[in-house]
Scaffold this motif. Sequence first.
Motif: not given
Length: 222
Positions: A172-194
């Motif tokens: 599958a392939v998806a294209i996302s459009s985001l309402s910020s020039q730098f929206p940043e990403v916080i992956t829940i598992a990575n943030s809590l356990f890593g």
Amino acid sequence: MRGVEHFLVAFALLTLVSKLASASDPSPLQDFCVALNDPKYGLFVNGKFCKDPKLVTADDFFLAGINIPGNTSNAVGSIVTPFFVDKFPALNTLGVSLARIDFAPYGGLNPPHTHPRASEVLFLQEGTLLVGFVTSNQDGNRLFTKVLNQGDLFVFPIGLIHFQLNIGNTPAVAISSLSSQFPEVITIANSLFGSKPLINPDVLAEAFMLDKTVVQNLESKF
């Protein structure tokens, strides 16, 4: 005359309200910004320096590569290729960005995550995805979920935890459009356990109602 006076007062109040509404701070484009009295140790944030408009060409507004598939041979079976301002400088100050997301066949997952500075519109170019987001505690942590097929759109509101899972037997392939020039990403598992350093496992064991050894095992994986 009294009608004219009422109009002028109403117009003045409306102007004042509009001025106050436009006087808010700009949305931050970094996690934090500690104030300094001495600019000697300062750092430029919230955007980038602008190129002299006289030197700008059409090439500055062009970027190739969104058609190139990403490698999904990893633990979650997906890869996000972001086209944020750091990769596409023309986005600076425009408040928009894009990302390509590739999913491995059945099970490819873009894990639960948030974009603290942007809402997201996802367009499914190929395949079949199960997508969803969870509302805030105040709204009862409601889950909104939908199966998307080729050509469908789905919106993820700003800051809410969301995910995408490939439930089809093909990539599958998806294209996302985001309402910020730098929206940043916080992956829940990575943030809590890593996190670095790791969060005390007693905290996570209590929060998730898990045995401490399970938490320590999870932390070792990240």
